[in-house]
Design a protein around this motif. Structure first.
Motif, short mmCIF file in Angstrom:
data_model
loop_
_atom_site.label_atom_id
_atom_site.label_comp_id
_atom_site.label_asym_id
_atom_site.label_seq_id
_atom_site.Cartn_x
_atom_site.Cartn_y
_atom_site.Cartn_z
N LEU A 43 0.95 -1.17 0.05
CA LEU A 43 -0.05 -0.18 0.10
C LEU A 43 0.88 1.10 -0.01
N TYR A 44 2.11 1.17 0.58
CA TYR A 44 2.78 2.39 0.88
C TYR A 44 3.60 2.71 -0.33
N LEU A 45 3.91 1.43 -1.22
CA LEU A 45 4.71 1.79 -2.36
C LEU A 45 3.54 2.27 -3.67
N SER A 46 2.42 1.82 -3.35
CA SER A 46 1.25 2.07 -4.52
C SER A 46 1.21 3.50 -4.39
N VAL A 47 1.23 4.27 -3.11
CA VAL A 47 1.17 5.79 -2.96
C VAL A 47 2.50 6.42 -3.45
N LYS A 48 3.70 5.95 -2.75
CA LYS A 48 4.61 6.83 -2.78
C LYS A 48 5.79 6.49 -3.74
N ASP A 49 5.72 5.05 -4.22
CA ASP A 49 6.61 4.62 -5.30
C ASP A 49 6.15 3.47 -6.19
N PRO A 50 5.04 4.11 -6.93
CA PRO A 50 4.31 2.95 -7.76
C PRO A 50 5.42 2.11 -8.79
N LEU A 52 8.37 1.36 -8.16
CA LEU A 52 9.05 0.21 -7.57
C LEU A 52 8.16 -0.85 -7.11
N LEU A 53 6.71 -0.63 -6.98
CA LEU A 53 5.90 -1.67 -6.79
C LEU A 53 5.89 -2.38 -7.78
N GLU A 54 5.98 -1.89 -9.12
CA GLU A 54 5.66 -2.53 -10.44
C GLU A 54 7.18 -3.63 -10.47
N ARG A 55 8.43 -3.01 -10.06
CA ARG A 55 9.38 -3.86 -10.13
C ARG A 55 9.39 -4.81 -9.20
N ARG A 56 8.67 -4.89 -8.01
CA ARG A 56 8.78 -5.84 -7.12
C ARG A 56 7.73 -6.99 -7.58
N LYS A 57 6.58 -6.45 -8.50
CA LYS A 57 5.62 -7.70 -9.04
C LYS A 57 6.46 -8.49 -9.90
N GLN A 58 7.59 -8.28 -10.47
CA GLN A 58 8.39 -9.02 -11.39
C GLN A 58 9.30 -9.89 -10.69
N VAL A 59 8.63 -11.11 -10.19
CA VAL A 59 9.37 -12.00 -9.35
C VAL A 59 9.25 -13.47 -9.78
N PHE A 121 13.38 -0.25 0.89
CA PHE A 121 12.63 0.22 -0.38
C PHE A 121 12.51 1.85 -0.20
N ARG A 122 12.41 2.30 0.91
CA ARG A 122 12.25 3.81 1.09
C ARG A 122 13.55 4.48 0.65
N GLU A 123 14.56 3.73 0.80
CA GLU A 123 15.90 4.28 0.46
C GLU A 123 16.21 4.22 -1.07
N ASN A 124 15.62 3.13 -1.76
CA ASN A 124 16.18 2.60 -2.91
C ASN A 124 15.05 2.33 -3.81
N SER A 125 14.80 3.20 -4.84
CA SER A 125 13.58 2.69 -5.61
C SER A 125 13.94 1.85 -6.72
N PHE A 126 15.23 1.13 -6.88
CA PHE A 126 15.70 0.31 -7.80
C PHE A 126 15.72 -1.14 -7.31
N GLY A 127 14.97 -1.21 -5.99
CA GLY A 127 14.97 -2.51 -5.43
C GLY A 127 13.96 -3.55 -5.94
N ALA A 128 14.56 -3.91 -7.26
CA ALA A 128 13.56 -4.94 -8.10
C ALA A 128 13.31 -6.39 -7.24
N SER A 129 12.70 -7.11 -7.71
CA SER A 129 12.61 -8.51 -7.22
C SER A 129 13.79 -9.40 -8.02
N ASN A 130 13.99 -8.89 -9.41
CA ASN A 130 14.90 -9.88 -10.05
C ASN A 130 16.18 -8.75 -10.24
N ILE A 131 17.30 -9.72 -10.72
CA ILE A 131 18.53 -9.22 -10.95
C ILE A 131 18.70 -8.31 -12.09
N ARG A 132 18.98 -7.03 -12.13
CA ARG A 132 19.02 -6.01 -13.32
C ARG A 132 19.72 -4.95 -12.80
#
Length: 217
Positions: A43-50, A52-59, A121-132
């Motif tokens: 919920l926090y990411l959907s508001v503050k960093d959507p 990153l949320l999309e990156r987190r969904k690619q798992v 996640f608050r510190e790093n908007s590039f914290g994806a679930s996959n390696i890239r």
């Protein structure tokens, strides 16, 4: 909402089916803590960093770019599912029951691990679930990244230590030891990519010595 319900159903299936009972309070409390924390972060990411949320969904294995990471994630997913099933079997068969205070402490570790991930996640908007790496990505060295190079994995480690305890299984810690090499392998392989493709990462790695746990590794 649909994703939340599917996740809760899958988690419940992995725990209550092998336990063969719903009279498993440790599983109910663990699910409540885990799902509440994960959904609060979402919920926090959907508001503050959507983004990153999309990156987190690619798992998962399919989201990884390298064969090595696909293999690692395949074993990790099987291992994590196996840990839940093993702990539920432990509850049913009474191999190594943990007292209630230990289970509550385990839930605290689960919450703490996810809190570490939240601050990461608050510190790093590039914290994806996959390696890239991304074209505009830069090295983060503040916040938890000033302590260890992979604070998100540190959070995962803390959480995973808490899982078998939360589920009332001491022997689950031994099963967890079989999964941890996958985490170490993932970190080492990821660092090869970061040192090759992320400018400034080599200098950062020289400054922050520890990868996963302060004063340990």
């Amino acid at each position: 909402m649909r994703t939340i319900l599917i996740g809760a159903a899958a988690l419940g299936l992995a725990l209550f089916l092998p336990a063969r009972t719903f009279d498993y309070w440790q599983a109910w409390v663990f699910m409540a803590v885990f799902l509440a924390a994960v959904n609060a972060i979402g919920l926090y990411l959907s508001v503050k960093d959507p983004a990153l949320l999309e990156r987190r969904k690619q798992v998962g294995p399919a989201a990884e770019q390298s064969i090595t990471q696909k293999i690692i994630m395949s074993f990790a997913l099987i291992g994590n599912l196996g840990l839940l099933v093993f702990c539920a079997l432990d509850h049913r068969l009474g191999w190594s029951p943990a007292p209630a205070p230990v289970s509550i402490a385990g839930d605290g570790l689960v919450a703490l691990g996810l809190l570490i991930d939240f601050y990461t996640f608050r510190e790093n908007s590039f914290g994806a679930s996959n390696i890239r790496t991304e074209a505009d990505q830069n090295v983060i060295s503040s916040g938890p990244y000033a302590i260890v190079r992979h604070p998100m994995y540190m959070g995962v480690l803390v959480m995973m230590i808490g899982v078998p305890l939360a589920l009332g299984s001491f022997w689950g810690l031994a099963f967890l030891a079989l999964i941890l090499p996958m985490l170490v392998w993932r970190i080492l392989d990821e660092e090869k990519l970061l040192m090759r493709d992320l400018p400034g990462y080599i200098e950062y790695a020289q400054k922050v010595r520890y990868r996963l746990a302060p004063f340990v590794w």
